[in-house]
Design a protein around this motif. Structure first.
Motif, short mmCIF file in Angstrom:
data_model
loop_
_atom_site.label_atom_id
_atom_site.label_comp_id
_atom_site.label_asym_id
_atom_site.label_seq_id
_atom_site.Cartn_x
_atom_site.Cartn_y
_atom_site.Cartn_z
N MET A 94 0.83 -1.21 0.00
CA MET A 94 0.00 0.00 0.00
C MET A 94 0.86 1.25 0.00
O MET A 94 2.05 1.20 0.28
N ASP A 95 0.25 2.39 -0.33
CA ASP A 95 0.97 3.66 -0.34
C ASP A 95 1.02 4.24 1.06
O ASP A 95 0.19 3.93 1.91
N CYS A 96 1.98 5.13 1.26
CA CYS A 96 2.19 5.70 2.58
C CYS A 96 1.20 6.83 2.88
O CYS A 96 1.05 7.26 4.01
N ASP A 97 0.53 7.33 1.86
CA ASP A 97 -0.29 8.53 2.04
C ASP A 97 -1.75 8.21 2.35
O ASP A 97 -2.60 9.09 2.26
N LEU A 98 -2.04 6.93 2.67
CA LEU A 98 -3.40 6.48 2.99
C LEU A 98 -4.39 6.71 1.84
O LEU A 98 -5.59 6.80 2.06
N GLN A 99 -3.87 6.80 0.61
CA GLN A 99 -4.79 6.85 -0.54
C GLN A 99 -5.41 5.48 -0.77
O GLN A 99 -6.46 5.36 -1.36
N HIS A 100 -4.70 4.45 -0.31
CA HIS A 100 -5.27 3.11 -0.31
C HIS A 100 -5.88 2.90 1.07
O HIS A 100 -5.15 2.78 2.05
N ASP A 200 -8.02 10.98 -0.69
CA ASP A 200 -7.08 12.08 -0.92
C ASP A 200 -5.80 11.82 -0.14
O ASP A 200 -5.81 11.16 0.89
N ARG A 201 -4.71 12.37 -0.64
CA ARG A 201 -3.43 12.27 0.05
C ARG A 201 -3.54 12.93 1.42
O ARG A 201 -4.10 14.01 1.54
N THR A 202 -3.02 12.28 2.48
CA THR A 202 -3.16 12.86 3.81
C THR A 202 -2.23 14.06 4.01
O THR A 202 -2.59 15.05 4.61
#
Ligand code: UDP
Ligand code: MG
Length: 319
Positions: A94-100, A200-202
């Protein structure tokens, strides 16, 4: 029955503002759902304080593992380093920006646990807040890759759960130039889909610039299909047919006494054919460069250090 260990691999590049939050959110959701887990962060040579944040997280959170690259090797390399480091019976990327959305991981885990499937892939319900041109471009891009390789790549993402068997298959693949999204489809296995809404990107901004996207697209296409090479052949066939028709036309004109078409036609044809030839040479040159990169057999990444259970270890070597 003992529950199976889940590794969550998170490539992180300049994510100092996200690391701690992401670790906390993921940890909380895994604990709530009683899933044994580890989180493998791969610091892809960040130039900000991502590594410092990771050192803090691994100190406080026994489930966190941190891998540090010697420089920025790109998201693909970070994914493959994560697959190598992960010890779980299943691995989620998963991505680090919680987009997933981390909640979807629970859904994936349960599908994997209760059904006879090896891959649970996340598909984008919509593409989030992307500009129209990006949408059109990615549609075209996945059509091209899908059409030429026979893989269904529409709405594909890197957000996937892979069984240990699939991870081992991927770890055994020797190529240097990787395209995870397509490779994880290429290995096959029984696959189930879950749909998720791109959040959205956090914090921070997307690392993709237009030029890096184009580079990624070109590299992904050429590392996964030979379609551009066949395209050259088709252009050759088409121009050959056109030149046959034009040739016959010219000879017939000569016989019936009309003089052949003028000098400008010659110039235009000359320019057209020479640009087609140079364009084709460029495509061949690109593949040649790829072959050169592959045969050098350099590692895809170099790991500086790994922190597991709060202790520093030496990293896994790439094969
Ligand atoms: N990333 C990485 N190396 C890079 C660029 C990005 O590991 O060179 C990571 C980044 O930290 C994030 C993920 O890849 O966890 C997706 O990046 P980003 O959010 O910038 O891409 P987008 O969501 O816009 O596609
Ligand atoms: Mg993102």
């Amino acid at each position: 029955m003992a529950k199976k260990l889940l590794s969550i691999v998170i490539p992180s590049y300049n994510e100092e503002g996200n690391i701690e939050n992401t670790a906390r959110v993921v940890t909380q959701i895994m604990k709530e759902n009683d899933i044994p887990f580890e989180i493998v962060f791969v610091n892809d040579g960040s130039s900000d304080r991502t590594w410092e944040a990771l050192c803090r997280v691994t100190r406080d959170n026994p489930n966190a593992v941190a891998v540090d690259f010697s420089r920025n090797f790109g998201k693909e390399a970070a994914i493959f380093a994560g697959l190598r480091t992960a010890k779980g019976d299943a691995v989620v990327l998963m991505d680090c920006d919680l987009q997933h959305p981390p909640q979807t991981i629970v859904e994936m885990y349960n599908i994997w646990l209760n059904n006879d499937v090896d891959v649970v892939e996340g598909r984008k319900k919509s593409r989030g807040k992307e500009k129209g041109i990006y949408k059109a471009f990615s549609l075209w891009f996945y059509k091209l890759i899908g059409g030429s390789s026979g893989l269904d790549m529409q709405d594909a993402s890197d957000f996937k759960l892979l069984d240990r068997a699939v991870v081992d298959s991927l770890n055994d693949m020797p190529e240097r130039l990787t395209f995870f999204r397509a490779m994880s489809s290429w290995v096959g296995y029984r696959t189930e889909k879950v749909y998720f809404e791109v959040a959205d990107r956090t914090e921070g901004e997307s690392k993709w610039s237009v030029s890096s996207l184009i580079k990624y697209a070109v590299n992904s296409i050429t590392s996964f299909t030979s379609a551009p090479l066949y395209l050259i052949m088709w252009i050759g066939i088409i121009t050959f047919v056109i030149s046959l028709i034009l040739g016959v036309h010219t000879i017939v004109n000569k016989i019936i006494g009309n003089s052949a078409a003028g000098f400008s036609t010659v110039i235009i044809l000359q320019l057209l054919t020479s640009s087609i030839i140079m364009f084709s040479l460029g495509i061949i040159g690109h593949y040649l460069a790829k072959i050169y990169e592959e045969i050098k057999k350099r590692p895809r990444f170099i790991i500086r250090s790994v922190i597991r259970n709060g202790r520093e270890q030496s990293g896994e070597k790439d094969n």
